[in-house]
Design a protein around this motif. Structure first.
Motif, mmCIF file in Angstrom:
data_model
loop_
_atom_site.group_PDB
_atom_site.id
_atom_site.type_symbol
_atom_site.label_atom_id
_atom_site.label_comp_id
_atom_site.label_asym_id
_atom_site.label_seq_id
_atom_site.Cartn_x
_atom_site.Cartn_y
_atom_site.Cartn_z
ATOM 1 N N ILE A 1 2.355 6.059 -5.742
ATOM 2 C CA ILE A 1 3.239 5.983 -6.814
ATOM 3 C C ILE A 1 1.875 6.773 -7.143
ATOM 4 O O ILE A 1 1.242 7.301 -8.498
ATOM 5 N N VAL A 2 0.332 6.569 -6.672
ATOM 6 C CA VAL A 2 -1.089 7.250 -7.320
ATOM 7 C C VAL A 2 -1.387 8.518 -6.763
ATOM 8 O O VAL A 2 -1.424 9.766 -7.442
ATOM 9 N N PHE A 3 -0.576 9.118 -5.882
ATOM 10 C CA PHE A 3 -0.374 10.130 -5.378
ATOM 11 C C PHE A 3 0.358 10.763 -5.027
ATOM 12 O O PHE A 3 0.188 12.424 -4.716
ATOM 13 N N GLY A 4 1.799 10.862 -5.021
ATOM 14 C CA GLY A 4 2.557 11.155 -5.323
ATOM 15 C C GLY A 4 4.064 11.065 -3.634
ATOM 16 O O GLY A 4 3.052 10.212 -2.668
ATOM 17 N N LYS A 5 4.903 11.821 -3.901
ATOM 18 C CA LYS A 5 5.933 11.500 -3.481
ATOM 19 C C LYS A 5 5.362 11.872 -1.865
ATOM 20 O O LYS A 5 5.468 11.479 -1.492
ATOM 21 N N LYS A 6 5.157 13.199 -1.579
ATOM 22 C CA LYS A 6 4.247 13.826 -0.057
ATOM 23 C C LYS A 6 4.135 13.160 0.694
ATOM 24 O O LYS A 6 3.509 12.551 1.520
ATOM 25 N N LYS A 7 2.596 12.739 -0.196
ATOM 26 C CA LYS A 7 1.170 11.989 0.260
ATOM 27 C C LYS A 7 1.422 10.888 0.621
ATOM 28 O O LYS A 7 0.664 10.624 1.806
ATOM 29 N N GLY B 1 8.116 5.840 0.888
ATOM 30 C CA GLY B 1 7.642 6.127 0.338
ATOM 31 C C GLY B 1 8.286 7.783 -0.521
ATOM 32 O O GLY B 1 7.191 7.513 -1.827
ATOM 33 N N TYR B 2 8.726 8.552 0.292
ATOM 34 C CA TYR B 2 9.501 9.360 -1.049
ATOM 35 C C TYR B 2 9.914 9.447 -2.169
ATOM 36 O O TYR B 2 10.351 9.941 -3.159
ATOM 37 N N ILE B 3 10.913 8.844 -1.742
ATOM 38 C CA ILE B 3 11.747 7.811 -2.590
ATOM 39 C C ILE B 3 11.279 7.079 -3.950
ATOM 40 O O ILE B 3 11.951 7.636 -5.485
ATOM 41 N N VAL B 4 10.559 6.409 -3.579
ATOM 42 C CA VAL B 4 9.336 5.633 -4.426
ATOM 43 C C VAL B 4 8.639 6.821 -5.494
ATOM 44 O O VAL B 4 9.008 6.086 -6.523
ATOM 45 N N GLY B 5 7.877 7.148 -4.988
ATOM 46 C CA GLY B 5 7.535 8.564 -5.756
ATOM 47 C C GLY B 5 8.365 9.133 -6.685
ATOM 48 O O GLY B 5 8.279 9.090 -8.235
ATOM 49 N N TYR B 6 9.268 9.237 -6.666
ATOM 50 C CA TYR B 6 10.277 10.258 -7.236
ATOM 51 C C TYR B 6 10.934 9.024 -8.367
ATOM 52 O O TYR B 6 11.621 9.832 -9.638
ATOM 53 N N TYR B 7 11.411 7.927 -7.726
ATOM 54 C CA TYR B 7 12.065 6.660 -8.997
ATOM 55 C C TYR B 7 11.423 6.713 -9.919
ATOM 56 O O TYR B 7 11.623 6.369 -11.453
ATOM 57 N N VAL B 8 9.494 6.774 -9.303
ATOM 58 C CA VAL B 8 9.285 6.057 -11.114
ATOM 59 C C VAL B 8 8.819 7.218 -11.278
ATOM 60 O O VAL B 8 8.196 6.815 -12.494
ATOM 61 N N THR B 9 8.863 8.387 -11.209
ATOM 62 C CA THR B 9 8.042 9.405 -12.082
ATOM 63 C C THR B 9 9.859 9.297 -12.372
ATOM 64 O O THR B 9 9.593 10.131 -13.689
ATOM 65 N N MET C 1 1.167 -1.654 0.053
ATOM 66 C CA MET C 1 -0.148 0.089 0.540
ATOM 67 C C MET C 1 1.216 1.563 0.393
ATOM 68 O O MET C 1 0.227 2.039 -0.574
ATOM 69 N N LEU C 2 2.032 1.502 0.864
ATOM 70 C CA LEU C 2 2.758 2.319 0.770
ATOM 71 C C LEU C 2 2.974 2.744 -0.884
ATOM 72 O O LEU C 2 3.462 3.727 -1.263
ATOM 73 N N PHE C 3 4.037 1.630 -1.477
ATOM 74 C CA PHE C 3 4.296 2.261 -2.901
ATOM 75 C C PHE C 3 3.299 2.568 -3.923
ATOM 76 O O PHE C 3 3.471 3.459 -4.237
ATOM 77 N N PHE D 1 10.704 4.201 14.557
ATOM 78 C CA PHE D 1 11.675 4.037 13.500
ATOM 79 C C PHE D 1 11.212 3.589 11.679
ATOM 80 O O PHE D 1 11.579 4.244 10.810
ATOM 81 N N THR D 2 9.865 3.322 12.291
ATOM 82 C CA THR D 2 9.100 2.927 11.209
ATOM 83 C C THR D 2 8.570 3.784 10.576
ATOM 84 O O THR D 2 8.618 4.381 9.252
ATOM 85 N N PHE D 3 8.344 5.307 11.262
ATOM 86 C CA PHE D 3 7.564 6.267 10.711
ATOM 87 C C PHE D 3 9.101 6.805 10.169
ATOM 88 O O PHE D 3 8.436 6.724 8.542
ATOM 89 N N VAL D 4 9.443 7.243 10.168
ATOM 90 C CA VAL D 4 11.101 7.225 9.863
ATOM 91 C C VAL D 4 10.995 6.637 7.994
ATOM 92 O O VAL D 4 11.714 7.285 6.449
ATOM 93 N N VAL D 5 11.211 5.286 8.622
ATOM 94 C CA VAL D 5 12.055 4.217 7.117
ATOM 95 C C VAL D 5 10.136 4.591 6.528
ATOM 96 O O VAL D 5 11.104 4.570 5.587
#
Length: 96
Positions: free
Chosen positions: A7-13, A46-54, A1-3, A37-41
Motif C-alpha cells: 500500500i505504501v510503496f506500490g504493487k511492485k515494491k 503483494g502485487y494484488i493488494v497494491g492494485y486493489y487499494v489503488t 507488513m506485506l500489505f 512457494f512462499t516467494f510466489v504466493v
C-alpha cells in the motif's frame, strides 16, 4: 507488513519486498522446502493488494476492485510463465 509495504510503496515494491522477506524467513527458520512457494504466493499477494487499494481509491469504493482480482492474478501468472524460462535462458548465455 506485506500489505503495508504494498500500500505504501506500490504493487511492485510491495510484491518484491514481501516475497523476498518471507522467503528469507522460511529459509532461516528451517522451512526451506516451503521457500519457493512462499516467494510466489507472497509476490502475488503483494502485487494484488497494491492494485486493489489503488482501484479502491480511484473508484471511490472497495467492492468494484474485487472484480479485477482474477484478471490481475492471470496477468501475474502469464508474466511468470513467460519471463521465468526466458530469464533463465538469458542468464545461461555469455552475454550475462
Amino acid at each position: 507488513m506485506l500489505f503495508i509495504s504494498s500500500i505504501v510503496f506500490g504493487k511492485k515494491k510491495g510484491a518484491i519486498s514481501g516475497a523476498i522477506g518471507m522467503t528469507i524467513f522460511d529459509v532461516l527458520s528451517g522451512w526451506v522446502a516451503w521457500a519457493p512457494f512462499t516467494f510466489v504466493v507472497r509476490w502475488i499477494m503483494g502485487y494484488i493488494v497494491g492494485y486493489y487499494v489503488t482501484e479502491g481509491i480511484l473508484y471511490g469504493n472497495w467492492i468494484s476492485p474485487v472484480t479485477s482480482i482474477p484478471g490481475n492474478a492471470i496477468q501475474i501468472a502469464a508474466g511468470g510463465i513467460v519471463s521465468l524460462p526466458l530469464a533463465y535462458s538469458l542468464k545461461r548465455t555469455k552475454a550475462f
